[in-house]
Design a protein around this motif. Structure first.
Motif, PDB file in Angstrom:
ATOM      1  N   UNK A   1      -3.810  31.376  19.007  1.00  0.00           N
ATOM      2  CA  UNK A   1      -3.166  31.058  20.282  1.00  0.00           C
ATOM      3  C   UNK A   1      -4.153  30.442  21.265  1.00  0.00           C
ATOM      4  N   UNK A   2      -5.361  31.017  21.336  1.00  0.00           N
ATOM      5  CA  UNK A   2      -6.371  30.504  22.262  1.00  0.00           C
ATOM      6  C   UNK A   2      -6.792  29.088  21.874  1.00  0.00           C
ATOM      7  N   UNK A   3      -6.988  28.851  20.567  1.00  0.00           N
ATOM      8  CA  UNK A   3      -7.354  27.507  20.118  1.00  0.00           C
ATOM      9  C   UNK A   3      -6.233  26.523  20.461  1.00  0.00           C
ATOM     10  N   UNK A   4      -5.009  26.934  20.217  1.00  0.00           N
ATOM     11  CA  UNK A   4      -3.870  26.068  20.509  1.00  0.00           C
ATOM     12  C   UNK A   4      -3.759  25.729  21.982  1.00  0.00           C
ATOM     13  N   UNK A   5      -3.997  26.703  22.854  1.00  0.00           N
ATOM     14  CA  UNK A   5      -3.955  26.465  24.296  1.00  0.00           C
ATOM     15  C   UNK A   5      -5.037  25.472  24.714  1.00  0.00           C
ATOM     16  N   UNK A   6      -6.233  25.630  24.141  1.00  0.00           N
ATOM     17  CA  UNK A   6      -7.340  24.731  24.492  1.00  0.00           C
ATOM     18  C   UNK A   6      -7.046  23.303  24.041  1.00  0.00           C
ATOM     19  N   UNK A   7      -6.491  23.201  22.820  1.00  0.00           N
ATOM     20  CA  UNK A   7      -6.187  21.861  22.299  1.00  0.00           C
ATOM     21  C   UNK A   7      -5.128  21.184  23.169  1.00  0.00           C
ATOM     22  N   UNK A   8      -4.103  21.928  23.552  1.00  0.00           N
ATOM     23  CA  UNK A   8      -3.037  21.346  24.374  1.00  0.00           C
ATOM     24  C   UNK A   8      -3.581  20.917  25.730  1.00  0.00           C
ATOM     25  N   UNK A   9      -4.474  21.741  26.302  1.00  0.00           N
ATOM     26  CA  UNK A   9      -5.060  21.386  27.597  1.00  0.00           C
ATOM     27  C   UNK A   9      -5.880  20.103  27.488  1.00  0.00           C
ATOM     28  N   UNK A  10      -6.701  19.996  26.441  1.00  0.00           N
ATOM     29  CA  UNK A  10      -7.530  18.801  26.246  1.00  0.00           C
ATOM     30  C   UNK A  10      -6.658  17.557  26.047  1.00  0.00           C
ATOM     31  N   UNK A  11      -5.585  17.705  25.267  1.00  0.00           N
ATOM     32  CA  UNK A  11      -4.689  16.569  25.002  1.00  0.00           C
ATOM     33  C   UNK A  11      -4.016  16.093  26.286  1.00  0.00           C
ATOM     34  N   UNK A  12      -3.491  17.040  27.071  1.00  0.00           N
ATOM     35  CA  UNK A  12      -2.796  16.658  28.309  1.00  0.00           C
ATOM     36  C   UNK A  12      -3.776  16.110  29.347  1.00  0.00           C
ATOM     37  N   UNK A  13      -5.016  16.618  29.352  1.00  0.00           N
ATOM     38  CA  UNK A  13      -6.023  16.090  30.271  1.00  0.00           C
ATOM     39  C   UNK A  13      -6.304  14.611  30.002  1.00  0.00           C
ATOM     40  N   UNK A  14      -6.154  14.210  28.734  1.00  0.00           N
ATOM     41  CA  UNK A  14      -6.399  12.810  28.357  1.00  0.00           C
ATOM     42  C   UNK A  14      -5.102  11.989  28.334  1.00  0.00           C
ATOM     43  N   UNK A  15      -4.025  12.598  28.866  1.00  0.00           N
ATOM     44  CA  UNK A  15      -2.726  11.918  28.942  1.00  0.00           C
ATOM     45  C   UNK A  15      -2.236  11.426  27.582  1.00  0.00           C
ATOM     46  N   UNK A  16      -2.453  12.274  26.573  1.00  0.00           N
ATOM     47  CA  UNK A  16      -2.010  11.938  25.224  1.00  0.00           C
ATOM     48  C   UNK A  16      -0.765  12.733  24.865  1.00  0.00           C
ATOM     49  N   UNK A  17       0.201  12.068  24.242  1.00  0.00           N
ATOM     50  CA  UNK A  17       1.328  12.785  23.662  1.00  0.00           C
ATOM     51  C   UNK A  17       0.887  13.334  22.305  1.00  0.00           C
ATOM     52  N   UNK A  18       1.712  14.190  21.724  1.00  0.00           N
ATOM     53  CA  UNK A  18       1.394  14.662  20.367  1.00  0.00           C
ATOM     54  C   UNK A  18       1.340  13.492  19.395  1.00  0.00           C
ATOM     55  N   UNK A  19       2.264  12.544  19.596  1.00  0.00           N
ATOM     56  CA  UNK A  19       2.268  11.352  18.744  1.00  0.00           C
ATOM     57  C   UNK A  19       0.952  10.585  18.917  1.00  0.00           C
ATOM     58  N   UNK A  20       0.512  10.454  20.173  1.00  0.00           N
ATOM     59  CA  UNK A  20      -0.728   9.733  20.444  1.00  0.00           C
ATOM     60  C   UNK A  20      -1.933  10.419  19.835  1.00  0.00           C
ATOM     61  N   UNK A  21      -1.996  11.747  19.923  1.00  0.00           N
ATOM     62  CA  UNK A  21      -3.115  12.484  19.333  1.00  0.00           C
ATOM     63  C   UNK A  21      -3.089  12.358  17.815  1.00  0.00           C
ATOM     64  N   UNK A  22      -1.884  12.335  17.241  1.00  0.00           N
ATOM     65  CA  UNK A  22      -1.762  12.170  15.790  1.00  0.00           C
ATOM     66  C   UNK A  22      -2.306  10.809  15.361  1.00  0.00           C
ATOM     67  N   UNK A  23      -1.981   9.758  16.125  1.00  0.00           N
ATOM     68  CA  UNK A  23      -2.479   8.413  15.801  1.00  0.00           C
ATOM     69  C   UNK A  23      -3.988   8.350  15.945  1.00  0.00           C
TER      70      UNK A  23
END
Length: 494
Positions: free
Chosen positions: A10-32
C-alpha cells in the motif's frame, strides 16, 4: 515495528501514485513511458502487487527518483498521516465492513485527494492528542456510531434470545432470576462459580467478575446485587451460546485489546438486556403507560420493578425498543457520575439516535447545565438521608433552539465506585409523533424548565443554578458586535 506485506504494498502504491500525479502523468502515460502495462501499474498503485527489483529500477529511472526513495517506507509530508494510520494497524482493528467500507477503497479515496484528506487526518490526530483520546475511547466512539447507524436495534440478537429461551425452557413472561441462569452455566457450559477468591485481594474493589477461560472458572464477587448477578450470568450465557471467543475477561472492563472485543462486549450486553427485559413484555407494558392521559410515576416505576435489572439496564433497553417498536428515534441516553460532596458531574456514557441531540458530551471542561433532570436527580439523592434511589421527569426546553425534550431520569449509588452516585436518563424529542405515541406527554403537571447546555454557553438570565458566567457566549457576542461595527465602517467608506 514490523509492517505486514500488505501495508508495504500500500505504501509503495501511494508513493508511485503521488510521483505519477506530480509529473502530470496518466496511468496510460506512465505505461508508455516505462513499458509496463497499464493494468499492472494500476494494481501496484492499489496495493495489490509489489514490483520486482528490475521493475522498480525502471520506475526509478523514468520517474527520475532514487531507487532507495521508492522502496523506503518513509512517506513525504503530505502522505505521512496515511503512513501513521497504516503502521498503527487501526484499519485492521476496526471491522470497516460493519459500516460497508472496504479497506482498499478507503485508502484509494485518501490517495485521490492526499493534500486535503491528509490535512483532515492530521487535524483528527491532533485533536485526539490534545483531548487525550485513548485507543479505548476511539473504539467506544466507533461502537456508538455503529449503534446509532442501526438505531440501536439488532434483530439477529433479539431472535437469538428468543431461540435461547425456547431451547432452555426459560419463561420470558416471568422475572428472570440469577439461579435459573447459573444452573445453565454450570450444567450446560461446565462453569465453576468461585465466590471466595475476590476476598483475598484488596485492590479489586471496582471489579465484579473475572473469567478464567482455560478452566472455565468465573470468579464472582460476594454480596453483589441480584440484578448485577443476573446481568453477569446473562452476559456469560451470551458469550457461550453465541460462540463468541474474542471476549473480555473482567466486568466491568479494564482494557480492550481490539475493536472486536468492544463489539463482542456490546453484543453480549445487548443479549443480556434482551433476555432480562424481553421485547414482547416491555412493549406491552410501555403501551399501557403511554396510553395514560396523565403522568403516573408509580406505574412507570412498577414496570422497572417487574424486571430483575438496574435502572441503567432498563434505560439502555428503552433505547433498543423505542426506535423500533414506537418509531421514537429522536432520543438520547446519558449516564452521569458524581462524587459525593463534590460539584463535578462526569458524563460517562451517551448515545444519540437519528441525530446529535442536545445535550452531548463536551471536551472543553465546561460546566453542564444544573437544570438538567439527570443532574437534579443526583443532587436530590445526595440531599436525601432516606432515599436509596430518586426518579423524576421534566420537559427540557433548550434556550438556544426550538427543541423540547421529554426526559426521564433515575439516580442511585454507583455499584462499582465508593462514594459515587450515578444517574441515567433518556430524553425524547417532543414532536407531534411523540405526542401521539405518549399520551401523558401533554400533561400540564409535568414541569417544564428552560435549560442550556453548559453554563459557559448559556444565555438564560437570573439563573439560580448557574455556577459559572457565560464566558464563551459573551466572547461570541463581543466578536459579533465588533463584526457589525466593522461592517458599518466598511459601508460608510465604500
Amino acid at each position: 515495528m514490523e509492517i505486514e506485506d500488505e501495508y508495504i504494498r500500500l505504501i509503495f502504491g501511494l508513493k508511485l501514485k503521488q510521483l505519477r500525479t506530480d509529473k502530470n502523468l496518466s496511468l496510460f502515460g506512465l505505461a508508455k513511458l516505462t513499458g509496463l502495462s497499464k493494468s499492472y501499474l494500476n494494481e501496484i498503485e492499489k496495493g495489490k502487487k509489489y514490483p520486482k527489483t528490475d521493475k522498480i529500477a525502471v520506475l526509478s529511472d523514468k520517474l527520475e527518483v532514487p531507487y532507495d526513495h521508492l522502496v523506503s517506507l518513509k512517506l513525504d509530508k503530505n502522505l505521512a498521516p496515511i503512513g501513521e494510520i497504516l503502521q498503527s494497524k487501526i484499519l485492521k482493528e476496526i471491522p470497516l465492513d460493519l459500516f460497508g467500507i472496504k479497506e482498499n477503497n478507503l485508502i484509494d479515496i485518501v490517495a485521490n485527494a492526499p493534500a486535503k484528506v491528509n490535512a483532515f487526518i492530521s487535524t483528527i490526530i491532533k485533536i485526539a492528542q490534545n483531548y487525550n483520546l485513548t485507543r479505548e475511547s476511539f473504539f467506544l466512539a466507533s461502537l456508538r456510531s455503529y449503534q446509532e447507524a442501526h438505531n440501536n436495534y439488532f434483530e439477529e440478537t433479539e431472535s437469538a434470545v428468543e431461540k435461547f429461551a425456547k431451547e432452555y425452557q426459560i419463561n420470558l413472561d416471568q422475572k428472570i432470576k440469577s439461579l435459573d441462569l447459573e444452573e445453565i452455566l454450570i450444567e450446560e457450559f461446565n462453569y465453576t462459580i468461585n465466590t471466595t477468591e475476590f476476598s483475598t485481594h484488596n485492590n479489586l474493589e471496582e471489579l465484579r467478575t473475572i473469567y478464567i477461560p482455560k478452566k472455565n472458572i468465573l470468579l464472582l464477587k460476594e454480596n453483589i446485587s441480584e440484578a448485577q448477578k443476573t446481568f453477569i450470568y446473562a452476559k456469560e450465557l451470551a458469550y457461550n451460546y453465541l460462540k463468541i471467543e474474542d471476549r473480555l475477561y473482567t466486568f466491568p472492563w479494564i482494557e480492550f485489546k481490539s475493536f472486536d472485543q468492544v463489539l463482542n462486549n456490546f453484543i453480549a450486553s445487548y443479549f443480556a438486556g434482551a433476555l432480562i427485559i424481553p421485547k414482547n413484555s416491555i412493549v406491552k407494558n410501555l403501551k399501557q403507560v403511554f396510553n395514560n392521559q396523565t403522568w403516573q410515576p408509580n406505574e412507570f416505576e412498577n414496570i422497572l420493578n417487574q424486571y430483575n435489572c438496574s435502572p441503567e439496564t432498563f434505560y439502555q433497553r428503552l433505547t433498543n425498543i423505542l426506535p423500533k417498536h414506537f418509531h421514537i428515534k429522536n432520543l438520547f441516553f446519558l449516564r452521569f457520575n458524581k462524587t459525593k460532596k463534590k460539584e463535578l458531574f462526569k458524563l460517562k456514557k451517551e448515545l444519540h439516535i437519528t441525530q446529535q441531540q442536545d445535550p452531548h458530551g463536551n471536551r472543553n471542561n465546561e460546566h453542564y447545565c444544573r437544570r438538567w433532570i439527570a443532574l437534579k436527580t443526583l443532587n436530590d439523592l445526595e440531599k436525601s438521608k432516606k432515599l436509596k434511589t430518586t426518579f423524576n421527569l421534566q420537559i427540557s426546553s433548550y434556550e438556544n433552539s426550538n427543541s423540547n425534550y421529554l426526559v426521564l431520569s433515575s439516580a442511585g449509588a454507583d455499584p462499582f465506585k465508593k462514594d459515587q452516585n450515578r444517574s441515567t436518563c433518556i430524553g425524547m424529542l417532543l414532536s407531534p409523533h411523540l405526542k401521539k405515541k405518549i399520551q401523558f406527554s401533554e400533561d400540564p403537571n409535568i414541569p417544564t424548565r428552560i435549560v442550556g447546555v453548559t453554563c459557559e454557553t448559556c444565555a438564560v438570565n437570573n439563573c439560580k443554578e448557574r455556577i459559572m458566567p457565560a464566558l464563551i457566549l459573551n466572547k461570541q457576542l463581543q466578536y459579533k458586535e465588533i463584526s457589525e461595527t466593522v461592517k458599518g465602517i466598511l459601508n460608510k467608506f465604500s
